[in-house]
Design a protein around this motif. Sequence first.
Motif, PDB file in Angstrom:
ATOM      1  N   VAL A  76       0.838  -1.203   0.000  1.00  0.00           N
ATOM      2  CA  VAL A  76       0.000   0.000   0.000  1.00  0.00           C
ATOM      3  C   VAL A  76       0.873   1.254   0.000  1.00  0.00           C
ATOM      4  O   VAL A  76       0.580   2.241  -0.697  1.00  0.00           O
ATOM      5  CB  VAL A  76      -0.947   0.003   1.218  1.00  0.00           C
ATOM      6  CG1 VAL A  76      -1.632   1.354   1.377  1.00  0.00           C
ATOM      7  CG2 VAL A  76      -1.984  -1.104   1.079  1.00  0.00           C
ATOM      8  N   GLU A  77       1.963   1.226   0.762  1.00  0.00           N
ATOM      9  CA  GLU A  77       2.859   2.384   0.833  1.00  0.00           C
ATOM     10  C   GLU A  77       3.442   2.707  -0.544  1.00  0.00           C
ATOM     11  O   GLU A  77       3.451   3.866  -0.978  1.00  0.00           O
ATOM     12  CB  GLU A  77       3.977   2.106   1.838  1.00  0.00           C
ATOM     13  CG  GLU A  77       4.867   3.282   2.118  1.00  0.00           C
ATOM     14  CD  GLU A  77       5.877   2.964   3.210  1.00  0.00           C
ATOM     15  OE1 GLU A  77       6.990   2.520   2.864  1.00  0.00           O
ATOM     16  OE2 GLU A  77       5.547   3.140   4.400  1.00  0.00           O
ATOM     17  N   GLU A  94       0.633   4.104  -2.878  1.00  0.00           N
ATOM     18  CA  GLU A  94       0.265   5.495  -2.604  1.00  0.00           C
ATOM     19  C   GLU A  94       1.368   6.455  -3.033  1.00  0.00           C
ATOM     20  O   GLU A  94       1.092   7.530  -3.593  1.00  0.00           O
ATOM     21  CB  GLU A  94      -0.055   5.664  -1.120  1.00  0.00           C
ATOM     22  CG  GLU A  94      -1.338   4.961  -0.691  1.00  0.00           C
ATOM     23  CD  GLU A  94      -1.738   5.290   0.722  1.00  0.00           C
ATOM     24  OE1 GLU A  94      -2.908   5.625   0.942  1.00  0.00           O
ATOM     25  OE2 GLU A  94      -0.872   5.199   1.621  1.00  0.00           O
ATOM     26  N   GLN A  95       2.615   6.083  -2.784  1.00  0.00           N
ATOM     27  CA  GLN A  95       3.723   6.967  -3.153  1.00  0.00           C
ATOM     28  C   GLN A  95       3.864   7.124  -4.663  1.00  0.00           C
ATOM     29  O   GLN A  95       4.261   8.178  -5.153  1.00  0.00           O
ATOM     30  CB  GLN A  95       5.027   6.450  -2.550  1.00  0.00           C
ATOM     31  CG  GLN A  95       5.106   6.604  -1.036  1.00  0.00           C
ATOM     32  CD  GLN A  95       6.353   5.973  -0.443  1.00  0.00           C
ATOM     33  OE1 GLN A  95       7.119   5.283  -1.132  1.00  0.00           O
ATOM     34  NE2 GLN A  95       6.580   6.202   0.847  1.00  0.00           N
ATOM     35  N   SER A 107      -7.441  -1.668   2.154  1.00  0.00           N
ATOM     36  CA  SER A 107      -6.784  -0.912   1.083  1.00  0.00           C
ATOM     37  C   SER A 107      -7.498   0.403   0.774  1.00  0.00           C
ATOM     38  O   SER A 107      -8.724   0.444   0.661  1.00  0.00           O
ATOM     39  CB  SER A 107      -6.721  -1.754  -0.190  1.00  0.00           C
ATOM     40  OG  SER A 107      -6.202  -0.987  -1.270  1.00  0.00           O
ATOM     41  N   PRO A 108      -6.736   1.492   0.592  1.00  0.00           N
ATOM     42  CA  PRO A 108      -7.339   2.759   0.183  1.00  0.00           C
ATOM     43  C   PRO A 108      -7.561   2.841  -1.329  1.00  0.00           C
ATOM     44  O   PRO A 108      -8.146   3.808  -1.815  1.00  0.00           O
ATOM     45  CB  PRO A 108      -6.305   3.793   0.637  1.00  0.00           C
ATOM     46  CG  PRO A 108      -5.001   3.067   0.536  1.00  0.00           C
ATOM     47  CD  PRO A 108      -5.294   1.636   0.890  1.00  0.00           C
ATOM     48  N   LEU A 109      -7.087   1.839  -2.058  1.00  0.00           N
ATOM     49  CA  LEU A 109      -7.205   1.794  -3.515  1.00  0.00           C
ATOM     50  C   LEU A 109      -8.021   0.583  -3.928  1.00  0.00           C
ATOM     51  O   LEU A 109      -8.102  -0.408  -3.187  1.00  0.00           O
ATOM     52  CB  LEU A 109      -5.817   1.698  -4.160  1.00  0.00           C
ATOM     53  CG  LEU A 109      -4.849   2.840  -3.889  1.00  0.00           C
ATOM     54  CD1 LEU A 109      -3.471   2.488  -4.424  1.00  0.00           C
ATOM     55  CD2 LEU A 109      -5.353   4.119  -4.520  1.00  0.00           C
ATOM     56  N   ARG A 164     -11.943   3.143   2.211  1.00  0.00           N
ATOM     57  CA  ARG A 164     -11.202   1.894   2.350  1.00  0.00           C
ATOM     58  C   ARG A 164     -12.016   0.759   1.730  1.00  0.00           C
ATOM     59  O   ARG A 164     -13.244   0.798   1.703  1.00  0.00           O
ATOM     60  CB  ARG A 164     -10.931   1.563   3.830  1.00  0.00           C
ATOM     61  CG  ARG A 164      -9.910   2.467   4.509  1.00  0.00           C
ATOM     62  CD  ARG A 164      -8.523   2.232   3.968  1.00  0.00           C
ATOM     63  NE  ARG A 164      -7.497   2.981   4.696  1.00  0.00           N
ATOM     64  CZ  ARG A 164      -7.131   4.213   4.437  1.00  0.00           C
ATOM     65  NH1 ARG A 164      -7.742   4.881   3.461  1.00  0.00           N
ATOM     66  NH2 ARG A 164      -6.172   4.809   5.112  1.00  0.00           N
TER      67      ARG A 164
END
Length: 290
Positions: A97-98, A101-102, A134-136, A266
């Motif tokens: 996830v990091e 997002e980045q 997950s935010p995606l 989420r």
Amino acid sequence: MSTEPVTRLTVGYLATPSGDDGVALAVAIAGATGASIDLVCVVHPVEYDGTPGLAGYQERLENQAAEWLADGAGRIPEGIDKRAIVTVHDSFTGGLVEVAEQSGASMIVVGGTGDGLLRRHTLGTISTELLHSSPLPVALAPRGYADRATPYVDMVTVAVPVRTSSDNPLPFAVGLARQAQLDLRLLSLVSSDDPTRDDTERTARDRRIAAAEQLLAATRESVGTELDVDSLVADGPTLDEALDKLPWDEGDIVAVGSGHLGRPNRVFLGSTAARILRWTTAPVVVTPRS
């Protein structure tokens, strides 16, 4: 009705058949959308405390991960932009996830586990965690997806929610269909275990089907005319039996929304989405709760 285009995919990779399934699904989506692929392997940190044999172990782990990623990247055809990324994190899911997002990823793609039924979905630890945090959007490949002759996507089926309180994956599905020039199939599920009851079982079934058809007709109007849109009401005594009747083609992908119990922004796999995941042989994308 729109959503951001799919431009970059973050693929969680392990040197396993399920890892290859995830790569194959990413290739199919990238082939349809023109998206780039980030192939990511997450390595756990190792603290050197002077123990014999641990010196340099972190570097060896990262080098091994890079070798696995090179093999995985070899499965991505020329013409698709790709990167191989080794990242260190306490959690495979957190690291994935990091990175996503980045890098500004549009979607996280993973395979299931290798011990389920062929062409079906089986959730492992990583996919389960993603489907509850997950935010995606999370795209899941069924087992054996990499073994298909040439995985591709040409139709997106979207499960249209009946209740207004349910999160609606339609904007995502329409955006994907428009971007990739895919056919769109609107799906409504009707079953006797639906909590709405009526005079007789026959009357109740007829009214539920009529209501579903009315919902799909209104949804179809909202989509517009530039897409090739089909609609289908699947009914049965139970949701499982309704889903068992559905035809799935090689180029299908399914979009489902998150359950109402999840946190805002989420992904949260609800009961209906979990049933669809259990029965379909197509890849599934679960969108975050808005």
